[in-house]
Design a protein around this motif. Structure first.
Motif, PDB file in Angstrom:
ATOM      1  N   LYS A  12       0.814  -1.215   0.000  1.00 55.82           N
ATOM      2  CA  LYS A  12       0.000   0.000   0.000  1.00 55.82           C
ATOM      3  C   LYS A  12       0.853   1.273   0.000  1.00 55.82           C
ATOM      4  O   LYS A  12       0.672   2.157  -0.833  1.00 55.82           O
ATOM      5  N   PHE A  13       1.779   1.340   0.922  1.00 49.52           N
ATOM      6  CA  PHE A  13       2.579   2.571   1.042  1.00 49.52           C
ATOM      7  C   PHE A  13       3.468   2.773  -0.195  1.00 49.52           C
ATOM      8  O   PHE A  13       3.571   3.867  -0.719  1.00 49.52           O
ATOM      9  N   ASN A  79       7.679  -4.950   9.064  1.00 45.21           N
ATOM     10  CA  ASN A  79       8.788  -4.548   9.936  1.00 45.21           C
ATOM     11  C   ASN A  79       9.865  -5.611  10.185  1.00 45.21           C
ATOM     12  O   ASN A  79      11.046  -5.314  10.149  1.00 45.21           O
ATOM     13  N   HIS A  82      12.637  -6.029   7.515  1.00 45.88           N
ATOM     14  CA  HIS A  82      13.546  -4.935   7.145  1.00 45.88           C
ATOM     15  C   HIS A  82      15.012  -5.350   7.268  1.00 45.88           C
ATOM     16  O   HIS A  82      15.829  -5.008   6.412  1.00 45.88           O
ATOM     17  N   LYS A 100      10.420   2.881   8.573  1.00 46.98           N
ATOM     18  CA  LYS A 100      10.314   2.827  10.023  1.00 46.98           C
ATOM     19  C   LYS A 100       9.324   1.741  10.408  1.00 46.98           C
ATOM     20  O   LYS A 100       8.449   1.479   9.585  1.00 46.98           O
ATOM     21  N   ARG A 128      10.074  10.371   7.394  1.00 47.25           N
ATOM     22  CA  ARG A 128       9.691  11.411   6.427  1.00 47.25           C
ATOM     23  C   ARG A 128       9.372  12.755   7.078  1.00 47.25           C
ATOM     24  O   ARG A 128       9.554  13.804   6.461  1.00 47.25           O
ATOM     25  N   TRP A 171      -0.798  -8.031   8.652  1.00 50.08           N
ATOM     26  CA  TRP A 171       0.475  -8.355   9.311  1.00 50.08           C
ATOM     27  C   TRP A 171       0.728  -7.451  10.520  1.00 50.08           C
ATOM     28  O   TRP A 171       1.498  -7.804  11.412  1.00 50.08           O
ATOM     29  N   ARG A 172       0.044  -6.271  10.564  1.00 47.56           N
ATOM     30  CA  ARG A 172       0.289  -5.323  11.662  1.00 47.56           C
ATOM     31  C   ARG A 172      -0.195  -5.843  13.015  1.00 47.56           C
ATOM     32  O   ARG A 172       0.212  -5.324  14.051  1.00 47.56           O
ATOM     33  N   TYR A 189       6.149   7.911  15.723  1.00 49.26           N
ATOM     34  CA  TYR A 189       6.136   9.304  15.245  1.00 49.26           C
ATOM     35  C   TYR A 189       6.185  10.285  16.416  1.00 49.26           C
ATOM     36  O   TYR A 189       6.854  11.318  16.342  1.00 49.26           O
TER      37      TYR A 189
HETATM   38  P1  NAD Z   1       1.609  -3.541   3.006  1.00 49.55           P
HETATM   39  O1  NAD Z   1       1.137  -4.799   3.624  1.00 49.55           O
HETATM   40  O2  NAD Z   1       0.674  -2.811   2.116  1.00 49.55           O
HETATM   41  O3  NAD Z   1       2.948  -3.807   2.182  1.00 49.55           O
HETATM   42  C1  NAD Z   1       3.875  -4.796   2.530  1.00 49.55           C
HETATM   43  C2  NAD Z   1       4.383  -5.489   1.276  1.00 49.55           C
HETATM   44  O4  NAD Z   1       5.252  -6.543   1.684  1.00 49.55           O
HETATM   45  C3  NAD Z   1       3.255  -6.128   0.449  1.00 49.55           C
HETATM   46  O5  NAD Z   1       3.469  -5.863  -0.915  1.00 49.55           O
HETATM   47  C4  NAD Z   1       3.422  -7.619   0.718  1.00 49.55           C
HETATM   48  O6  NAD Z   1       3.036  -8.422  -0.368  1.00 49.55           O
HETATM   49  C5  NAD Z   1       4.916  -7.730   0.972  1.00 49.55           C
HETATM   50  N1  NAD Z   1       5.270  -8.912   1.750  1.00 49.55           N
HETATM   51  C6  NAD Z   1       6.316  -9.705   1.505  1.00 49.55           C
HETATM   52  N2  NAD Z   1       6.366 -10.712   2.378  1.00 49.55           N
HETATM   53  C7  NAD Z   1       5.331 -10.581   3.203  1.00 49.55           C
HETATM   54  C8  NAD Z   1       4.847 -11.341   4.311  1.00 49.55           C
HETATM   55  N3  NAD Z   1       5.481 -12.428   4.750  1.00 49.55           N
HETATM   56  N4  NAD Z   1       3.732 -10.903   4.920  1.00 49.55           N
HETATM   57  C9  NAD Z   1       3.102  -9.789   4.519  1.00 49.55           C
HETATM   58  N5  NAD Z   1       3.524  -9.029   3.472  1.00 49.55           N
HETATM   59  C10 NAD Z   1       4.615  -9.431   2.820  1.00 49.55           C
HETATM   60  O7  NAD Z   1       2.103  -2.608   4.201  1.00 49.55           O
HETATM   61  P2  NAD Z   1       2.503  -1.077   4.165  1.00 49.55           P
HETATM   62  O8  NAD Z   1       1.467  -0.305   4.883  1.00 49.55           O
HETATM   63  O9  NAD Z   1       2.853  -0.659   2.801  1.00 49.55           O
HETATM   64  O10 NAD Z   1       3.802  -1.070   5.119  1.00 49.55           O
HETATM   65  C11 NAD Z   1       5.072  -1.528   4.683  1.00 49.55           C
HETATM   66  C12 NAD Z   1       6.179  -0.850   5.498  1.00 49.55           C
HETATM   67  O11 NAD Z   1       6.123   0.544   5.277  1.00 49.55           O
HETATM   68  C13 NAD Z   1       6.084  -1.028   7.012  1.00 49.55           C
HETATM   69  O12 NAD Z   1       7.356  -1.149   7.566  1.00 49.55           O
HETATM   70  C14 NAD Z   1       5.435   0.257   7.503  1.00 49.55           C
HETATM   71  O13 NAD Z   1       5.817   0.601   8.825  1.00 49.55           O
HETATM   72  C15 NAD Z   1       5.985   1.247   6.505  1.00 49.55           C
HETATM   73  N6  NAD Z   1       5.072   2.385   6.307  1.00 49.55           N
HETATM   74  C16 NAD Z   1       5.556   3.634   6.453  1.00 49.55           C
HETATM   75  C17 NAD Z   1       4.747   4.712   6.285  1.00 49.55           C
HETATM   76  C18 NAD Z   1       5.308   6.091   6.394  1.00 49.55           C
HETATM   77  O14 NAD Z   1       4.530   7.035   6.385  1.00 49.55           O
HETATM   78  N7  NAD Z   1       6.616   6.257   6.451  1.00 49.55           N
HETATM   79  C19 NAD Z   1       3.395   4.534   5.975  1.00 49.55           C
HETATM   80  C20 NAD Z   1       2.904   3.250   5.816  1.00 49.55           C
HETATM   81  C21 NAD Z   1       3.763   2.171   5.987  1.00 49.55           C
END
Ligand code: NAD
Length: 338
Positions: A12-13, A79, A82, A100, A128, A171-172, A189
């Motif tokens: 998503k992000f 997380n 990472h 993060k 960010r 996953w969260r 944050y």
């Molecule tokens: P998300 O679930 O949408 O994306 C995670 C990606 O990892 C997906 O494409 C998923 O397919 C992949 N993935 C690979 N192996 C996986 C597994 N075993 N289980 C689940 N997913 C798996 O999540 P997101 O919201 O995009 O978050 C991803 C990271 O970005 C996190 O670390 C989150 O803290 C960070 N984030 C940061 C911000 C920000 O503002 N800086 C905002 C949202 C998310």
């Protein structure tokens, strides 16, 4: 000059916030994708005009070392993943921007720092808000003394986590992937802001955690966290994070000459600042900036100029260490020196 970036994890992000914002970058361009889902990667590669040879899977990711077009790898995975992908990227000779929280343990953070150092490559954590104009302006006002002596900070970060409706939330609520609950995800944050507003490192933390034991979302990770950081100057920062109150992302700095509100403090856009002093209130009209492009370009520029970024791996490690102290304080019911 623009450095070439690869995105690891097309969730998503990555797809909604990061990939579309390369358009505003002056020193960074998207060149490669790393994904477990070939169809999704192919579709996105077409949309962004990327070559098919620059699509990697998690299995063949290490061969990215042979791709001179890729300078930087941006890790946007759950997380607990990472650390592995940062270390593999460093071993492939790439600079890394990592989301993060940096990792789910202090040990993993240290391994990531060591791997990047060994490879002679940069490691930056994606805080960010430290590249966002309203936060930067607030820091400048505080440093200039506009609010007088800072006495207190409050900051709250909460939202409704919906693991059954939103895949990004599934996953969260799983400890193994998220490392923790609201604190790891969004409480960070408040924690990070308290540190960049004061410019100090806390010396002691106290915390309480409460989660409804009958709510299936909180079987593995925590919901409500209230934590206080005590800084050497005497400033107290009182913060909350939650996965069960409607979205709040705010902060207030209290000084002996005035207070400053950022509400929101950490949104993707539409930031707002209010300042209150004895002679009245003002609402400075600042220009909204592209924090995502600024953040990515900062790392690209640091790489080109061989400078350490503003938010290096060590910055991410500090927060993970304080997060662990917050958990410890809540568990033991006492203040923890850090
Ligand atoms: P998300 O679930 O949408 O994306 C995670 C990606 O990892 C997906 O494409 C998923 O397919 C992949 N993935 C690979 N192996 C996986 C597994 N075993 N289980 C689940 N997913 C798996 O999540 P997101 O919201 O995009 O978050 C991803 C990271 O970005 C996190 O670390 C989150 O803290 C960070 N984030 C940061 C911000 C920000 O503002 N800086 C905002 C949202 C998310």
């Amino acid at each position: 000059k623009k450095l070439g970036w690869a995105i690891v994890g097309l969730g998503k992000f990555a797809t909604e916030e990061i990939m579309p914002n390369f358009k505003d970058c002056q020193h960074s361009r998207l060149v490669a994708l790393v994904s477990g889902s070939p169809d999704k990667a192919k579709k996105l590669a077409q949309e962004y005009g990327l070559q098919e040879k620059n699509i990697y899977s998690y299995q063949n990711f290490d061969s990215i070392k042979d791709n001179p077009e890729v300078d930087v790898v941006y890790i946007i995975l759950p997380n607990s993943m990472h650390a592995e992908y940062t270390i593999r990227a460093a071993q492939a000779g790439k600079h890394v921007l990592c989301e993060k929280p940096m990792a789910t343990s202090v040990e993993d953070c240290q391994k990531m720092i060591d791997a990047s150092k060994k490879a002679g490559k940069q490691l930056m954590i994606a805080y960010r808000c430290q590249y966002e104009p309203f936060n930067l302006n607030a820091i400048e006002r505080i440093r200039k003394g506009e609010l007088g002596k800072i006495r207190f900070i409050t900051s709250d970060h909460g939202r409704l986590v919906k693991p059954t409706e939103d895949k990004a939330d599934t996953w969260r609520v799983q400890k193994k992937l998220a490392g923790g609950g609201s604190l790891m995800d969004i409480g960070i944050y408040s924690l990070n802001a308290a540190r960049y507003f004061t410019g100090e490192e806390p010396v002691e933390v106290t915390a309480q955690i409460s989660s409804d034991p009958n709510d299936p979302r909180f079987k593995e990770v925590e919901d409500n966290v209230a934590f206080t950081l005590r800084f050497p100057s005497g400033v107290l920062a009182s913060c909350t994070s939650s996965y069960s109150y409607e979205t709040v992302k705010r902060g207030r700095i209290f000084g002996d000459k005035g207070w400053l509100d950022l509400d929101p403090l950490s949104d993707y856009d539409k930031h707002n600042m209010k300042i209150g002093k004895q002679d009245g209130k003002e609402e400075p009209q600042l220009k909204e900036g592209n924090q995502f492009a600024a953040e990515m370009d900062h790392l690209s520029e640091c790489i080109m100029q061989n400078k350490t970024p503003r938010t290096p791996g060590e910055e991410g490690l500090r927060d993970v260490r304080y997060i662990m102290a917050i958990y410890e304080s809540a568990r033991k019911g006492k203040a923890i020196k850090v």
